[in-house]
Design a protein around this motif. Structure first.
Motif, PDB file in Angstrom:
ATOM      1  N   HIS A 179       0.845  -1.405   0.368  1.00  0.00           N
ATOM      2  CA  HIS A 179       0.014  -0.011   0.113  1.00  0.00           C
ATOM      3  C   HIS A 179       0.901   1.152  -0.005  1.00  0.00           C
ATOM      4  N   ASP A 199       6.853   1.552   5.494  1.00  0.00           N
ATOM      5  CA  ASP A 199       5.669   0.930   5.717  1.00  0.00           C
ATOM      6  C   ASP A 199       4.864   0.853   4.539  1.00  0.00           C
ATOM      7  N   GLY A 200       4.378  -0.169   3.829  1.00  0.00           N
ATOM      8  CA  GLY A 200       3.717   0.028   2.400  1.00  0.00           C
ATOM      9  C   GLY A 200       4.266   0.330   1.295  1.00  0.00           C
ATOM     10  N   GLU A 255      -4.988   0.771   3.473  1.00  0.00           N
ATOM     11  CA  GLU A 255      -4.074  -0.463   4.379  1.00  0.00           C
ATOM     12  C   GLU A 255      -4.199   0.125   5.709  1.00  0.00           C
ATOM     13  N   GLU A 256      -4.080   1.265   6.031  1.00  0.00           N
ATOM     14  CA  GLU A 256      -3.502   1.835   7.237  1.00  0.00           C
ATOM     15  C   GLU A 256      -4.923   1.891   8.237  1.00  0.00           C
ATOM     16  N   HIS A 287       7.409  -6.439   3.046  1.00  0.00           N
ATOM     17  CA  HIS A 287       7.349  -5.244   4.113  1.00  0.00           C
ATOM     18  C   HIS A 287       8.627  -5.198   5.013  1.00  0.00           C
ATOM     19  N   HIS A 345      -1.641  -7.249   7.574  1.00  0.00           N
ATOM     20  CA  HIS A 345      -1.262  -6.878   6.140  1.00  0.00           C
ATOM     21  C   HIS A 345      -2.394  -7.176   5.176  1.00  0.00           C
TER      22      HIS A 345
HETATM   23 ZN   LIG Z   1       2.076  -1.785   5.963  1.00  0.00          ZN
END
Ligand SMILES: [Zn+2]
Length: 417
Positions: A84, A95-96, A129-130, A191, A359
């Motif tokens: 993401h 992150d993502g 996603e978050e 990730h 995830h």
């Molecule tokens: Zn993530």
């Protein structure tokens, strides 16, 4: 034997740094919450980059983006690689982003080499996603996997009362394709670990075998408000005193199932919250996690036993409600093996690891063979502007992603997946 394809570590790093300017924060992080102008900007960037590689980009009804590079064998469903591009309000650069941009780097490597895969390769950017703006997290992949409907997603409101559907239409990224219409052969997600284990053990690659189960509870503890000066200790029904004992028990339960169990009381609201009134009511939340559902069920039984004991002894009433129950996920053995073997063939140190966080791969694993690749992040820090990963580890992760995808592609062509 690994392929002779090598991703370009400098290009990957430059791409990570380039996109981190979209929504950049003064402290070096990213604020690119889902369905904002910044999210829209990075989506345009992603579309341009993948179209420049000759990919066909499609958008589904919840804004999930798919950049497809055709394969040479008709009839094989695509292998998906992704993650993401949305972030927390004070998110980091990796992150993502690493999952999507690592997949983009794999795509660039294949295209530059003129390498033809058997199955199409599709790079995915999942919407929201978050879950920072619209709860729950992992929403786009959840709709894709049939966990939520489009209508359910559209109706979710942010803190300002703006619905997901309205925000998605407003930034212009709602596509015509039904979510989940694209059939996939497999899904791989790279990730950062978001935890301290790989760094502490000096391992480059985490071969993720699953994601731990999560159960959330809300307890309303009811006692009796009364005067702090005049009510003798034996006559009290102190809701906060009972809550304190329950907090201690949550810790004890997690420690009793060490080292992998975790238990957290993250929210406590006390009423009336006055210095000289014995608290009459407390609302508290409990978060229990373990990678084995049977152990998680045992932890829950211990928690409920604690509630019965404490409520009797403290003369309070506890009304309990389960807010979430997400089963532990075990990734697909063939996908796990592809990651493990890729790391081995490339000579990277590795260990098996269970993901402590959720995830998109959690939802994907319900509908297609899936696995994840972790790399270390500095001090195990994530959801933080100081989140950091090394250039070498990012490159190793992307190389393993490419290699594992090629292994799955070979397996698909031989009918073994
Ligand atoms: Zn993530």
């Amino acid at each position: 034997m690994p392929s002779n394809l090598r991703i370009d570590p400098e290009r990957l790093w430059a791409t990570l740094m380039e996109t981190s300017s979209i929504g950049a924060t003064p402290k070096g992080g990213i604020n690119r919450q889902t369905l904002t102008a910044e999210d829209s900007a990075v989506r345009s960037w992603f579309k341009r980059q993948t179209e420049a590689l000759g990919c066909k980009v499609t958008i589904d009804e919840v804004g999930n983006m798919f950049a497809l590079r055709p394969g040479r064998q008709a009839g094989l469903a695509p292998i998906a690689l992704g993650s993401h591009l949305d972030t927390q309000p004070t998110g980091g650069k990796f992150d993502g982003n690493l999952g999507v941009l690592g997949a983009l780097e794999a795509l660039r490597t294949l295209t530059n080499a003129g390498y033809e895969t058997n199955a199409p390769i599709v790079v995915v950017n999942w919407t929201n996603e978050e879950g920072a703006r619209f709860a729950p997290a992992m929403l786009g992949s959840g709709v894709f996997a049939g966990v939520y409907s489009r209508a359910e997603a559209d109706a979710i409101a942010d803190i300002e009362g703006v619905n997901f559907g309205v925000a998605l239409d407003a930034i212009g990224w709602r596509g015509a394709t039904r979510a989940g219409a694209m059939k996939l052969s497999a899904y791989l997600e790279l990730h950062i670990e978001q935890g301290p284990i790989l760094e502490a053990e000096d391992k480059t690659i985490g071969v993720v075998t699953g994601v731990q189960g999560v159960r959330w509870y809300e307890f309303i503890v009811s006692g009796r408000e009364s005067h702090a000066g005049t009510t003798p200790m034996p006559r009290r029904a102190d809701a906060l005193a009972a809550c304190a004992r329950l907090i201690g028990d949550v810790r004890a339960i997690a420690l009793a199932h060490a080292p992998t169990a975790v238990g957290t009381v993250g929210q406590v609201e006390v009423k009336p919250n006055s210095p000289n009134v014995i608290p009459g009511e407390v609302r508290m939340t409990i978060d229990l996690r373990h990678h084995d559902d049977a152990t998680l069920a045992a932890m829950e039984a211990e928690l409920y036993a604690s509630v019965d004991r404490v409520s009797g002894e403290e003369k309070v009433e506890v009304v309990r409600r389960k807010l979430h129950d997400l089963a532990a996920i075990k990734f697909h053995p063939d996908c796990i093996a592809a990651v493990r073997e890729a790391a081995r063939a490339l000579g990277y140190s590795q260990r098996e690891i269970i993901s402590g966080a959720g995830h998109d791969a959690v939802h994907m694993s319900r509908i297609t063979p899936s696995a994840m690749i972790f790399i270390p992040c500095k001090d195990g820090l994530s959801h933080n502007e100081a989140e950091s990963a090394s250039r070498e580890d990012c490159a190793a992760g992307a190389q393993v992603l490419l290699e594992a995808a090629l292994a799955l592609d070979a397996k698909l062509a031989s009918g073994a997946l």
